[in-house]
Design a protein around this motif. Structure first.
Motif, PDB file in Angstrom:
ATOM      1  N   LEU A  19       0.830  -1.195   0.000  1.00 54.86           N
ATOM      2  CA  LEU A  19       0.000   0.000   0.000  1.00 54.86           C
ATOM      3  C   LEU A  19       0.872   1.255   0.000  1.00 54.86           C
ATOM      4  CD1 LEU A  19      -3.021   0.814   0.216  1.00 54.86           C
ATOM      5  CD2 LEU A  19      -2.685   0.887   2.695  1.00 54.86           C
ATOM      6  N   PHE A  20       0.569   2.195  -0.872  1.00 52.03           N
ATOM      7  CA  PHE A  20       1.288   3.457  -1.013  1.00 52.03           C
ATOM      8  C   PHE A  20       2.769   3.251  -1.378  1.00 52.03           C
ATOM      9  CE2 PHE A  20      -2.349   4.674   1.626  1.00 52.03           C
ATOM     10  CZ  PHE A  20      -2.841   5.727   0.877  1.00 52.03           C
ATOM     11  N   GLN A  21       3.068   2.160  -2.027  1.00 56.16           N
ATOM     12  CA  GLN A  21       4.429   1.920  -2.509  1.00 56.16           C
ATOM     13  C   GLN A  21       4.476   2.168  -4.011  1.00 56.16           C
ATOM     14  OE1 GLN A  21       5.842  -2.114  -2.112  1.00 56.16           O
ATOM     15  NE2 GLN A  21       7.972  -1.547  -2.368  1.00 56.16           N
ATOM     16  N   GLY A  22       5.534   2.861  -4.464  1.00 57.15           N
ATOM     17  CA  GLY A  22       5.701   3.072  -5.887  1.00 57.15           C
ATOM     18  C   GLY A  22       5.996   4.519  -6.225  1.00 57.15           C
ATOM     19  N   ASP A  23       5.816   4.850  -7.500  1.00 55.75           N
ATOM     20  CA  ASP A  23       6.070   6.216  -7.934  1.00 55.75           C
ATOM     21  C   ASP A  23       4.865   7.095  -7.587  1.00 55.75           C
ATOM     22  OD1 ASP A  23       4.152   5.504  -9.789  1.00 55.75           O
ATOM     23  OD2 ASP A  23       5.382   5.927 -11.549  1.00 55.75           O
ATOM     24  N   ALA A  24       4.929   8.375  -7.986  1.00 53.78           N
ATOM     25  CA  ALA A  24       3.868   9.312  -7.606  1.00 53.78           C
ATOM     26  C   ALA A  24       2.504   8.866  -8.108  1.00 53.78           C
ATOM     27  CB  ALA A  24       4.202  10.701  -8.131  1.00 53.78           C
ATOM     28  N   GLU A  25       2.447   8.319  -9.325  1.00 52.74           N
ATOM     29  CA  GLU A  25       1.178   7.853  -9.889  1.00 52.74           C
ATOM     30  C   GLU A  25       0.566   6.750  -9.028  1.00 52.74           C
ATOM     31  OE1 GLU A  25      -0.578   8.767 -12.479  1.00 52.74           O
ATOM     32  OE2 GLU A  25       0.730   9.923 -13.806  1.00 52.74           O
ATOM     33  N   LEU A  83      12.499  15.020  -1.568  1.00 56.19           N
ATOM     34  CA  LEU A  83      11.244  15.036  -0.823  1.00 56.19           C
ATOM     35  C   LEU A  83      10.348  16.164  -1.319  1.00 56.19           C
ATOM     36  CD1 LEU A  83       9.368  14.096   1.441  1.00 56.19           C
ATOM     37  CD2 LEU A  83      10.740  15.421   3.054  1.00 56.19           C
ATOM     38  N   LYS A  84      10.897  17.341  -1.516  1.00 54.05           N
ATOM     39  CA  LYS A  84      10.100  18.474  -2.003  1.00 54.05           C
ATOM     40  C   LYS A  84       9.569  18.209  -3.410  1.00 54.05           C
ATOM     41  CE  LYS A  84      13.322  21.560  -1.259  1.00 54.05           C
ATOM     42  NZ  LYS A  84      14.010  22.872  -1.260  1.00 54.05           N
ATOM     43  N   ASP A  85      10.406  17.646  -4.270  1.00 54.33           N
ATOM     44  CA  ASP A  85       9.979  17.360  -5.646  1.00 54.33           C
ATOM     45  C   ASP A  85       8.853  16.338  -5.674  1.00 54.33           C
ATOM     46  OD1 ASP A  85      11.878  19.113  -6.608  1.00 54.33           O
ATOM     47  OD2 ASP A  85      13.334  17.560  -7.149  1.00 54.33           O
ATOM     48  N   VAL A  86       8.997  15.273  -4.903  1.00 54.76           N
ATOM     49  CA  VAL A  86       7.981  14.226  -4.873  1.00 54.76           C
ATOM     50  C   VAL A  86       6.695  14.767  -4.246  1.00 54.76           C
ATOM     51  CG1 VAL A  86       7.374  11.945  -3.989  1.00 54.76           C
ATOM     52  CG2 VAL A  86       9.688  12.382  -4.811  1.00 54.76           C
ATOM     53  N   ALA A  87       6.825  15.562  -3.188  1.00 52.50           N
ATOM     54  CA  ALA A  87       5.647  16.139  -2.543  1.00 52.50           C
ATOM     55  C   ALA A  87       4.868  17.019  -3.517  1.00 52.50           C
ATOM     56  CB  ALA A  87       6.059  16.944  -1.318  1.00 52.50           C
ATOM     57  N   ALA A  88       5.576  17.795  -4.321  1.00 56.00           N
ATOM     58  CA  ALA A  88       4.912  18.650  -5.309  1.00 56.00           C
ATOM     59  C   ALA A  88       4.211  17.813  -6.372  1.00 56.00           C
ATOM     60  CB  ALA A  88       5.934  19.584  -5.954  1.00 56.00           C
ATOM     61  N   GLU A  89       4.869  16.750  -6.844  1.00 57.20           N
ATOM     62  CA  GLU A  89       4.274  15.896  -7.869  1.00 57.20           C
ATOM     63  C   GLU A  89       3.044  15.169  -7.343  1.00 57.20           C
ATOM     64  OE1 GLU A  89       5.523  12.365 -11.053  1.00 57.20           O
ATOM     65  OE2 GLU A  89       6.932  12.952  -9.469  1.00 57.20           O
TER      66      GLU A  89
END
Length: 309
Positions: free
Chosen positions: A256-262, A293-299
């Motif tokens: 659960l909740f594992q993977g890329d942003a999609e 972390l900031k980049d992923v959070a934005a995506e």
């Protein structure tokens, strides 16, 4: 109804707390996140005397080797933000002296202009209880009850009085007061904890366990509230612990909740359908540093909003 989105702050060992917490907090507010959250893990026993969550033979994750103290973390975030709520998810309340914890939360709320959300849990680590020395592990439920009572008393009008097992306040002025009544949310994973929540807390702060199971827990809690005559609404915040991977996770064993942003957003959409007011996403696991972390959070935020969360 749009679901509010929160972000877990960088507390784990790969981050520089003094530099990265303010940096990520500013960025999260700019991106549009409505809350920032800190969790508590007081120590990392080595060798471990018990498994993760008390389960035999389940190792503690390496992320727990060094976790910044939650209220200090939130204070760093409060100093550089203006709008976002500041929550604990969760703070292991029985590891703290009730009176001092109540004062710390009140001071943080006053300083931040009324933005604190107190998320409490009873914990599971025998080693943390032994180190804290407030009360034995077996008394954690009674201590949590007293923490809630002391917080309500200390945050209320003066003079404050309280006579409990740990805390005795004869009659005193205790300040500063919070800017407004601080909401208390509980993790509440079992029947006894659910009764405590329904009778004494403002809201529910569970860990996402899959949309179907989490929805069933929510229905169960609502039924209990009706049985016990609770009329005021239960505030809801769902915690989603993500494990980010730069590329899509392939295979049938995706957690659960594992993977890329999609993939993370795919799970967010499923859980948002339950009707939670807010979902907080902790993206520390898998992100190497504050920049990632900031980049992923934005995506994740952008894709979640595009998906209707």
């Amino acid at each position: 109804m749009t679901t509010a989105l929160g972000l877990g702050l960088p507390q784990n060992h790969q981050y520089d707390v003094g530099r990265d917490v303010p940096d990520v907090a500013r960025a999260a507010e700019r991106i549009g996140y409505e809350s920032l959250w800190a969790y508590e893990r007081a120590l990392f026993p080595e060798p471990a005397t018990q498994g993760l969550f008390g389960m035999p033979d389940v190792p503690w994750p390496d992320d727990y080797r060094s976790v910044a103290e939650p209220l200090v973390t939130l204070s760093l975030a409060a100093a550089v933000t203006e709008r976002v709520r500041l929550g604990t998810s969760v703070l292991v309340a029985p590891l703290h002296g009730p009176f001092q914890l109540a004062r710390s939360l009140a001071t943080l709320d006053a300083a931040s202009g009324g933005r604190v959300v107190a998320g409490f849990g009873s914990g599971w680590s025998l080693d943390e209880y032994a180190a804290a020395g407030v009360r034995p592990f077996e008394e954690r439920g009674r201590v949590l009850d007293e923490v809630i009572e002391v917080c309500r008393a200390v945050w209320g009008p003066d003079p404050v009085t309280y006579d409990g097992e740990i805390t005795r306040i004869a009659s005193a002025v205790v300040g500063p007061k919070p800017a407004r009544p601080v909401p208390i949310l509980l993790a509440a994973g079992n029947k006894q904890a659910q009764r405590r929540l329904v009778d004494h807390a403002d809201g529910w702060l569970p860990l996402a366990m899959g949309a179907e199971q989490t929805a069933a827990q929510w229905r169960e809690l609502q039924e209990l509230a009706a049985e016990r005559g609770r009329t005021r609404p239960i505030r809801t915040v769902l915690r989603a612990n993500a494990k980010y991977t730069p590329k899509p996770y392939e295979g049938r064993d995706r957690a659960l909740f594992q993977g890329d942003a999609e993939q993370i957003v795919e799970d967010l959409v499923a859980h948002a359908g339950i009707g939670f007011e807010e979902i907080l996403i902790d993206l520390q696991q898998g992100t190497r540093d504050a920049e990632e972390l900031k980049d992923v959070a934005a995506e994740v935020y952008e894709k979640a909003r595009a998906a209707g969360v």
